[in-house]
Design an enzyme around this catalytic site. Structure first.
Site, PDB file in Angstrom:
ATOM      1  N   ARG A 274      -7.287  49.335 -41.785  1.00 49.99           N
ATOM      2  CA  ARG A 274      -7.046  48.170 -42.661  1.00 49.99           C
ATOM      3  C   ARG A 274      -5.949  47.248 -42.138  1.00 49.99           C
ATOM      4  NH1 ARG A 274      -7.527  52.227 -46.447  1.00 49.99           N
ATOM      5  NH2 ARG A 274      -9.636  52.342 -47.298  1.00 49.99           N
TER       6      ARG A 274
ATOM      7  N   LYS B 167      -7.715  33.158 -37.418  1.00 46.73           N
ATOM      8  CA  LYS B 167      -9.146  33.294 -37.708  1.00 46.73           C
ATOM      9  C   LYS B 167      -9.751  34.214 -36.675  1.00 46.73           C
ATOM     10  CE  LYS B 167     -11.164  29.125 -39.688  1.00 46.73           C
ATOM     11  NZ  LYS B 167     -12.228  28.147 -39.357  1.00 46.73           N
TER      12      LYS B 167
ATOM     13  N   GLU C 117     -10.794  20.444 -26.814  1.00 49.32           N
ATOM     14  CA  GLU C 117     -10.086  20.882 -28.020  1.00 49.32           C
ATOM     15  C   GLU C 117      -8.623  20.426 -27.996  1.00 49.32           C
ATOM     16  OE1 GLU C 117     -11.628  22.529 -30.512  1.00 49.32           O
ATOM     17  OE2 GLU C 117     -13.211  23.776 -29.650  1.00 49.32           O
TER      18      GLU C 117
ATOM     19  N   LYS D  56      -1.651  22.636 -34.075  1.00 46.83           N
ATOM     20  CA  LYS D  56      -2.459  23.619 -34.796  1.00 46.83           C
ATOM     21  C   LYS D  56      -1.582  24.425 -35.757  1.00 46.83           C
ATOM     22  CE  LYS D  56      -6.078  26.862 -34.994  1.00 46.83           C
ATOM     23  NZ  LYS D  56      -7.296  27.438 -34.429  1.00 46.83           N
TER      24      LYS D  56
ATOM     25  N   GLU E 231      -7.796  28.134 -45.024  1.00 46.70           N
ATOM     26  CA  GLU E 231      -8.811  27.081 -44.978  1.00 46.70           C
ATOM     27  C   GLU E 231      -9.422  26.776 -46.337  1.00 46.70           C
ATOM     28  OE1 GLU E 231     -11.643  27.415 -41.790  1.00 46.70           O
ATOM     29  OE2 GLU E 231     -12.273  25.354 -42.072  1.00 46.70           O
TER      30      GLU E 231
ATOM     31  N   ARG F 143      -7.058  22.419 -43.490  1.00 43.50           N
ATOM     32  CA  ARG F 143      -7.381  23.050 -42.209  1.00 43.50           C
ATOM     33  C   ARG F 143      -8.735  22.593 -41.685  1.00 43.50           C
ATOM     34  NH1 ARG F 143      -6.000  29.283 -40.482  1.00 43.50           N
ATOM     35  NH2 ARG F 143      -7.046  29.281 -38.477  1.00 43.50           N
TER      36      ARG F 143
ATOM     37  N   ASN G 122     -11.929  20.817 -37.731  1.00 46.81           N
ATOM     38  CA  ASN G 122     -13.359  20.782 -37.420  1.00 46.81           C
ATOM     39  C   ASN G 122     -13.814  19.428 -36.889  1.00 46.81           C
ATOM     40  OD1 ASN G 122     -13.814  23.450 -38.153  1.00 46.81           O
ATOM     41  ND2 ASN G 122     -13.998  22.908 -40.309  1.00 46.81           N
TER      42      ASN G 122
ATOM     43  N   HIS H 141     -16.834  19.139 -34.768  1.00 48.45           N
ATOM     44  CA  HIS H 141     -17.522  20.424 -34.805  1.00 48.45           C
ATOM     45  C   HIS H 141     -18.834  20.415 -35.582  1.00 48.45           C
ATOM     46  CE1 HIS H 141     -13.930  21.878 -32.895  1.00 48.45           C
ATOM     47  NE2 HIS H 141     -14.409  23.113 -32.845  1.00 48.45           N
TER      48      HIS H 141
ATOM     49  N   HIS I 158     -21.586  21.816 -33.440  1.00 47.41           N
ATOM     50  CA  HIS I 158     -22.318  23.046 -33.765  1.00 47.41           C
ATOM     51  C   HIS I 158     -23.816  22.792 -33.818  1.00 47.41           C
ATOM     52  CE1 HIS I 158     -18.630  25.209 -35.726  1.00 47.41           C
ATOM     53  NE2 HIS I 158     -18.736  25.468 -34.440  1.00 47.41           N
TER      54      HIS I 158
ATOM     55  N   HIS J 220     -19.208  25.561 -25.915  1.00 44.65           N
ATOM     56  CA  HIS J 220     -18.657  25.094 -27.185  1.00 44.65           C
ATOM     57  C   HIS J 220     -17.811  23.814 -27.043  1.00 44.65           C
ATOM     58  CE1 HIS J 220     -16.884  25.253 -31.198  1.00 44.65           C
ATOM     59  NE2 HIS J 220     -15.680  25.230 -30.635  1.00 44.65           N
TER      60      HIS J 220
HETATM   61  N1  LIG Z   1     -10.643  31.800 -33.933  1.00 39.57           N
HETATM   62  C1  LIG Z   1     -10.623  30.481 -33.822  1.00 39.57           C
HETATM   63  O1  LIG Z   1      -9.886  29.810 -34.542  1.00 39.57           O
HETATM   64  C2  LIG Z   1     -11.496  29.829 -32.808  1.00 39.57           C
HETATM   65  C3  LIG Z   1     -11.303  28.488 -32.506  1.00 39.57           C
HETATM   66  C4  LIG Z   1     -12.108  27.934 -31.529  1.00 39.57           C
HETATM   67  C5  LIG Z   1     -13.051  28.693 -30.866  1.00 39.57           C
HETATM   68  N2  LIG Z   1     -13.210  29.991 -31.186  1.00 39.57           N
HETATM   69  C6  LIG Z   1     -14.181  30.825 -30.492  1.00 39.57           C
HETATM   70  O2  LIG Z   1     -13.786  30.937 -29.131  1.00 39.57           O
HETATM   71  C7  LIG Z   1     -14.943  31.220 -28.342  1.00 39.57           C
HETATM   72  C8  LIG Z   1     -14.918  30.359 -27.120  1.00 39.57           C
HETATM   73  O3  LIG Z   1     -13.754  30.678 -26.375  1.00 39.57           O
HETATM   74  P1  LIG Z   1     -13.732  30.497 -24.803  1.00 39.57           P
HETATM   75  O4  LIG Z   1     -14.203  29.157 -24.476  1.00 39.57           O
HETATM   76  O5  LIG Z   1     -12.402  30.950 -24.347  1.00 39.57           O
HETATM   77  O6  LIG Z   1     -14.882  31.505 -24.343  1.00 39.57           O
HETATM   78  P2  LIG Z   1     -14.866  32.875 -23.528  1.00 39.57           P
HETATM   79  O7  LIG Z   1     -13.939  33.849 -24.094  1.00 39.57           O
HETATM   80  O8  LIG Z   1     -16.304  33.272 -23.409  1.00 39.57           O
HETATM   81  O9  LIG Z   1     -14.317  32.442 -22.097  1.00 39.57           O
HETATM   82  C9  LIG Z   1     -15.088  31.562 -21.317  1.00 39.57           C
HETATM   83  C10 LIG Z   1     -15.407  32.197 -19.948  1.00 39.57           C
HETATM   84  O10 LIG Z   1     -14.242  32.145 -19.160  1.00 39.57           O
HETATM   85  C11 LIG Z   1     -13.936  33.429 -18.645  1.00 39.57           C
HETATM   86  N3  LIG Z   1     -12.484  33.478 -18.523  1.00 39.57           N
HETATM   87  C12 LIG Z   1     -11.568  33.426 -19.515  1.00 39.57           C
HETATM   88  N4  LIG Z   1     -10.355  33.358 -19.004  1.00 39.57           N
HETATM   89  C13 LIG Z   1     -10.479  33.360 -17.655  1.00 39.57           C
HETATM   90  C14 LIG Z   1      -9.568  33.273 -16.586  1.00 39.57           C
HETATM   91  N5  LIG Z   1      -8.246  33.114 -16.792  1.00 39.57           N
HETATM   92  N6  LIG Z   1     -10.051  33.353 -15.324  1.00 39.57           N
HETATM   93  C15 LIG Z   1     -11.379  33.456 -15.102  1.00 39.57           C
HETATM   94  N7  LIG Z   1     -12.303  33.497 -16.076  1.00 39.57           N
HETATM   95  C16 LIG Z   1     -11.834  33.441 -17.348  1.00 39.57           C
HETATM   96  C17 LIG Z   1     -14.547  34.392 -19.617  1.00 39.57           C
HETATM   97  O11 LIG Z   1     -14.819  35.635 -19.017  1.00 39.57           O
HETATM   98  C18 LIG Z   1     -15.813  33.649 -20.023  1.00 39.57           C
HETATM   99  O12 LIG Z   1     -16.803  33.888 -19.069  1.00 39.57           O
HETATM  100  C19 LIG Z   1     -16.142  30.969 -29.239  1.00 39.57           C
HETATM  101  O13 LIG Z   1     -16.700  32.207 -29.606  1.00 39.57           O
HETATM  102  C20 LIG Z   1     -15.559  30.264 -30.446  1.00 39.57           C
HETATM  103  O14 LIG Z   1     -16.277  30.531 -31.638  1.00 39.57           O
HETATM  104  C21 LIG Z   1     -12.455  30.568 -32.144  1.00 39.57           C
HETATM  105 ZN   LIG Z   2     -13.806  24.541 -31.437  1.00 40.43          ZN
END
Ligand SMILES: NC(=O)c1ccc[n+]([C@@H]2O[C@H](COP(=O)([O-])OP(=O)(O)OC[C@H]3O[C@@H](n4cnc5c(N)ncnc54)[C@H](O)[C@@H]3O)[C@@H](O)[C@H]2O)c1
Ligand SMILES: [Zn+2]
Ligand SMILES: NC(=O)c1ccc[n+]([C@@H]2O[C@H](COP(=O)([O-])OP(=O)(O)OC[C@H]3O[C@@H](n4cnc5c(N)ncnc54)[C@H](O)[C@@H]3O)[C@@H](O)[C@H]2O)c1
Ligand SMILES: [Zn+2]
Lengths: 374, 374
Positions: free
Chosen positions: A124, A146, A188, A229, A239, A243, A247, A250, A254, A269
């Site tokens: 938990r 999040k 972003e 942020k 949210e 917050r 978006n 987005h 999306h 994304h």
């Molecule tokens: N929690 C939140 O508030 C929030 C906000 C925005 C996005 N997200 C989520 O984040 C995700 C997207 O994140 P992302 O773009 O980082 O995707 P990701 O984690 O898939 O990373 C993108 C790619 O880069 C590679 N990678 C990452 N760091 C690296 C590095 N230093 N060197 C080499 N390769 C590297 C990863 O292996 C992957 O192939 C989505 O699932 C989205 O929904 C969450």
């Molecule tokens: Zn985003």
């Protein structure tokens, strides 16, 4: 070594620091044991990030006397699933960590979201530390608590709010990030300028090449994004209001991700967000809320950094405007049938618009659809 | 119809009411739509409870204009699994409920724990209502916001704190509960007397038969238990201190459940707690903390209501004392190697003892083990 920039996320009892700068992986053990003395740890990462950075982190943790259990998952959005959640939960339990021990996410947003969710539900709620390695994760997903996974019924539909105890954004690890992923994260980053920091957007227009190259400007840009942020999150942790401004871009984004079946070869994304932000400004201009010049300025900047900014920049065919609207109305930000959009009155003047008529959205999509007459 | 007793759980922003009395299933729609007007709902239940009470609840909800989606699961502890969690999450999403809609648990602790967890993670937290149908759920699991599932590595190791918006404890539904389950729940009810309400324990010694029969005494006993639990929860929502008192009888009890492979044919949870409470009093007497007369009084009362109270009451062979100790030290309430126990100075005077020597526990287990010389 230069000292990291520190941004505090002001959440009372749940307040924490974001450290931003070079060489933080190597200092992880020191930073962690200072804040959570005597802790044991598990590190969750993906195969790409493990190959590039896991050894550095392990050596860094070792300096704080921490020998973590390691859980390595496949890279990619599909990893945000129930099956991998169960795998991480089991790995953390197998390491016999207790509630006061720490689960560390080393990776992009996928690893951060999944690991944060696991840390939020094992016993938990365990201590959680984010070491974001993608630009997107450093400026967005690692800050704010999040967490979650995807469901076959939609993205990010399952998760919890679980704040980290510490975020270490090592600006050097971004050097191994594929350029396309760096650009996607940059979308972003620019978003915060467009929401409510017009000076930051103007600064980026002048300095973006230095952010891409690295060094002090990169750290400063990331810090400013984290400040932006953190401000929003401190005002609205769960949210229920403001917050939603985050978006911006987005809703359209999306829809385009859905319309391309989340096929990263066509659209990742941040690219969807880039196109979405351009569309949000263009749509606001069409509704006579903002000047078309602002929309053009956004489009020009996204184009300059090499990001897609219009639907025709997406390779392959898109479904028609009606189908795109369908993706929008299924979106979870839709409350009881009324369309909620983040619109703008100009650069840095975004606002939450409830009750946007679906008919207006549809006409706009038709006008801007690459596969239909304009 | 008599008015329900109302117990408030004082958690500030997350405060909610527990309604206790007969006929509440039939009033569910009225109570819900008063508190959450216009809500849509999903009901999660198990096959036993559905057969006995689902139609009554549906009719009751209908009176508030609510036509819920229904998710029916197999009965039993095995339902608290990742697979069923995913099933509930998917069912709630399939019903297209939004964040402000409500997920209702109709069942015992298994359904309540699983459903609360699902409600806590779908869209990062939906409204949740508990309609507990077992005595254990009415006096314990439905109050306080602990939710979760089991892992192959241990019980209740995965979950969240997610408070309900309302608890409806319909005292009539208990009439269809198997007597063995009623007794098991009674052990948890008596627990509150033993923790810090000696007058309540004395009252139960005199009135327990009326609690079993039903009527005003049953509702009053359940209300007093809910008040006791609500007090503890309000002081320590996230179990960082005092809330551990509720584990009276549970360290020994969990060890016995583990030692019997959670085989309900041999021992159900409340029976383990009954034996565990008796052992906790006997152990406290052995440590010269409490009078042996108090231990005898506890044993006599548990015996009178038909509950098991010593290890030899468990059918079949038990592992030896060393193995039982192994089950205890694996227990998650163990912090960094030191044994934490809830001990007592007498009826209604339980306290949290940290650093109980494992050697003392082992000798005590040996002395009380049915399969070893005393
Ligand atoms: N929690 C939140 O508030 C929030 C906000 C925005 C996005 N997200 C989520 O984040 C995700 C997207 O994140 P992302 O773009 O980082 O995707 P990701 O984690 O898939 O990373 C993108 C790619 O880069 C590679 N990678 C990452 N760091 C690296 C590095 N230093 N060197 C080499 N390769 C590297 C990863 O292996 C992957 O192939 C989505 O699932 C989205 O929904 C969450
Ligand atoms: Zn985003
Ligand atoms: N969340 C908490 O704070 C907390 C506290 C204590 C226990 N628990 C959990 O609660 C669970 C045990 O709860 P339980 O004893 O209610 O078990 P349960 O939910 O399995 O119910 C026991 C049995 O009684 C049946 N049943 C329930 N209500 C009935 C009714 N009115 N008529 C006929 N049959 C009925 C069920 O179908 C089941 O077969 C355990 O998983 C335990 O971990 C949680
Ligand atoms: Zn219990």
């Amino acid at each position: 070594m230069s000292e990291p920039v520190i941004v505090e996320v002001g959440l009372g009892e749940r307040a924490y620091d974001i450290l931003i700068g070079p060489g933080l992986l190597a200092r992880a053990g020191t930073e962690l044991s200072r804040r959570l003395p005597g802790t044991r740890a598990a590190v969750v990462t993906d195969q790409n990030v493990a190959a590039a950075h896991l050894e550095t982190l392990k050596a860094g943790l070792e300096k704080g006397g921490i020998q973590p259990a390691i859980i390595t998952l496949p890279a990619g959005e599909k990893t945000k699933s129930f099956a991998h959640l169960e795998e991480v939960v089991d790995g953390v339990l197998a390491a016999k960590l207790e509630r006061g021990d720490v689960v560390i996410a080393l990776g992009g947003g996928v690893i951060g979201d999944l690991t944060g969710f696991a840390a939020g539900i094992v016993r938990r709620g365990m201590n959680f530390v984010q070491i974001p390695t993608s630009l997107l994760a450093q400026v967005d997903s690692s800050v704010g608590g999040k967490t979650g996974i995807n469901s076959p019924r939609g993205k990010n539909l399952v998760g919890v709010f679980h704040q980290p105890k510490l975020v270490l954004a090592d600006t050097e690890v971004l050097d191994t990030l594929p350029i396309r992923e760096f650009r996607a994260g940059y979308a972003e980053l620019a978003k915060y300028g467009l929401i409510d920091r017009p000076d930051f957007f103007a600064w980026l227009e002048g300095n973006w090449t230095k952010v891409f190259v690295g060094g002090a400007e990169r750290a400063e840009a990331i810090a400013e994004a984290c400040r932006a942020k953190a401000d929003v999150v401190a005002r609205d942790e769960f949210e229920t209001g403001d917050r939603a401004l985050l978006n911006l871009g987005h809703t359209f984004g999306h829809a385009l991700e859905g319309a391309t079946q989340y096929d990263g070869a066509r659209l990742v994304h941040g690219e969807g967000v880039a196109i979405g932000m351009a569309l949000a400004h263009r749509f606001s201009a069409r509704l006579n809320l903002a000047s078309p010049d602002d929309a053009a300025r956004v489009e020009a900047h996204l184009h300059a950094v090499g990001l897609p900014w219009r639907m025709s920049d997406i390779p392959g065919e898109l479904p028609d405007a009606e189908a795109l609207l369908g993706f929008i109305t299924q979106d979870k930000k839709v409350s009881r049938g009324a369309l909620t959009f983040i619109l703008t009155r100009g650069i840095g003047q975004a606002f939450i618009a409830k009750d946007v008529p679906a008919s207006e959205v549809l006409s706009f999509l038709k006008e801007n659809h690459p596969g239909q007459p304009k």
